[in-house]
Design a protein around this motif. Sequence first.
Motif, PDB file in Angstrom:
ATOM      1  N   LYS A  59      18.009  17.743  26.155  1.00 45.87           N
ATOM      2  CA  LYS A  59      18.902  18.884  26.465  1.00 45.87           C
ATOM      3  C   LYS A  59      18.267  20.205  26.055  1.00 45.87           C
ATOM      4  CE  LYS A  59      23.742  17.458  26.550  1.00 45.87           C
ATOM      5  NZ  LYS A  59      23.855  16.257  25.674  1.00 45.87           N
ATOM      6  N   ASP A  60      17.703  20.227  24.860  1.00 47.32           N
ATOM      7  CA  ASP A  60      17.090  21.471  24.393  1.00 47.32           C
ATOM      8  C   ASP A  60      15.890  21.840  25.273  1.00 47.32           C
ATOM      9  OD1 ASP A  60      16.921  23.579  22.180  1.00 47.32           O
ATOM     10  OD2 ASP A  60      14.884  22.781  22.248  1.00 47.32           O
ATOM     11  N   ALA A  61      15.070  20.849  25.574  1.00 47.93           N
ATOM     12  CA  ALA A  61      13.907  21.123  26.425  1.00 47.93           C
ATOM     13  C   ALA A  61      14.374  21.606  27.802  1.00 47.93           C
ATOM     14  CB  ALA A  61      13.033  19.877  26.542  1.00 47.93           C
ATOM     15  N   GLN A  66      15.038  25.706  31.982  1.00 47.72           N
ATOM     16  CA  GLN A  66      15.939  26.436  32.882  1.00 47.72           C
ATOM     17  C   GLN A  66      15.885  27.950  32.665  1.00 47.72           C
ATOM     18  OE1 GLN A  66      17.416  24.833  35.471  1.00 47.72           O
ATOM     19  NE2 GLN A  66      17.740  26.933  36.150  1.00 47.72           N
ATOM     20  N   ILE A  67      15.825  28.366  31.414  1.00 48.41           N
ATOM     21  CA  ILE A  67      15.732  29.810  31.123  1.00 48.41           C
ATOM     22  C   ILE A  67      14.511  30.398  31.825  1.00 48.41           C
ATOM     23  CG2 ILE A  67      15.233  31.498  29.286  1.00 48.41           C
ATOM     24  CD1 ILE A  67      16.894  29.679  27.382  1.00 48.41           C
ATOM     25  N   LEU A  68      13.392  29.678  31.710  1.00 50.18           N
ATOM     26  CA  LEU A  68      12.153  30.183  32.311  1.00 50.18           C
ATOM     27  C   LEU A  68      12.215  30.113  33.843  1.00 50.18           C
ATOM     28  CD1 LEU A  68       9.766  28.687  29.638  1.00 50.18           C
ATOM     29  CD2 LEU A  68       9.976  31.117  30.183  1.00 50.18           C
ATOM     30  N   ARG A 110       9.548  34.037  23.926  1.00 50.90           N
ATOM     31  CA  ARG A 110      10.011  33.204  22.811  1.00 50.90           C
ATOM     32  C   ARG A 110      10.396  31.816  23.320  1.00 50.90           C
ATOM     33  NH1 ARG A 110      14.524  30.304  21.504  1.00 50.90           N
ATOM     34  NH2 ARG A 110      14.588  31.010  19.354  1.00 50.90           N
ATOM     35  N   THR A 111      10.923  31.754  24.523  1.00 53.56           N
ATOM     36  CA  THR A 111      11.319  30.455  25.064  1.00 53.56           C
ATOM     37  C   THR A 111      10.080  29.591  25.312  1.00 53.56           C
ATOM     38  OG1 THR A 111      13.242  31.505  26.097  1.00 53.56           O
ATOM     39  CG2 THR A 111      12.623  29.326  26.910  1.00 53.56           C
TER      40      THR A 111
END
Length: 218
Positions: A59-61, A66-68, A110-111
């Motif tokens: 989930k974290d990955a 997704q942000i990127l 940062r992501t």
Amino acid sequence: MAGPTASENQNFCFKDELDAFKLSLSPNKEVILEHYLAGWSGLVKFLNRLGNVFGFISKDASSKIQILKNFLNGEHGSEYFTVQSMVKYELENNLVDLKKAGSHPESGCRTLLRLHRALRWLELFLERLRTSQEDGKTSVMCADAYNESLAQFHPWVIRKAAGLAFCMLPGRLSFFEAMNVGTPDQVVAMLGEALPVVVEVYQITQDLYAKHDLLDIP
Ligand SMILES: CCCCCCCCCCCCC/C=C/[C@@H](O)[C@H](COP(=O)(O)O)NC(=O)CCCCCCCCCCCCCCC
């Protein structure tokens, strides 16, 4: 844990996932974000096949991927074509919180740094897998690789949860089978070919982040 079905296996081969990292290297040795993220998505897909206990990790990955992806598909998408262009664009436009979290808590820089640190874990883990003996324990290889890399960036509670999850990893042979690459010898050979690419992508990103003093951004 139910293993993957034959039809799921047809859709998955660990080699394809690592090949995405090869594609991510442009001729002038920049890292193409789209392929880099495809590499990570493939790894997450593999992790999901290993069972639900790894859900908090995948989930974290996934959320970072997704942000990127959102940046890549967004208004300034062309600035995010490579990691190099992303760093240049975000720094020039003051889009990165460099010292403490502020108005840009989820910058591309940062992501990506979080995934980049995890790539070092991957390198160490795959190298251990590659050189492991038949009686080698994946959980130990994974924990050793983690303690040598990512763990230093994680608070106690995450380290603890990760350590518990590692104990649920399948044994070496089942792990190799889940990769769906072929015989153990073929897995070892594939890893030998794929690892230098992972190392190169890691090193290029590491040098870039070091040059811009981005290795510790919050
Ligand atoms: C095969 C076993 C997989 C073990 C994965 C090892 C990595 C363990 C990472 C534990 C992360 C726990 C989740 C939370 C992390 C975040 O706190 C933390 C910091 O983020 P923040 O600054 O936004 O808060 N996030 C991170 O460090 C990013 C973690 C990304 C982990 C990606 C793991 C993908 C795993 C792919 C497995 C593929 C295995 C292939 C082997 C043949």
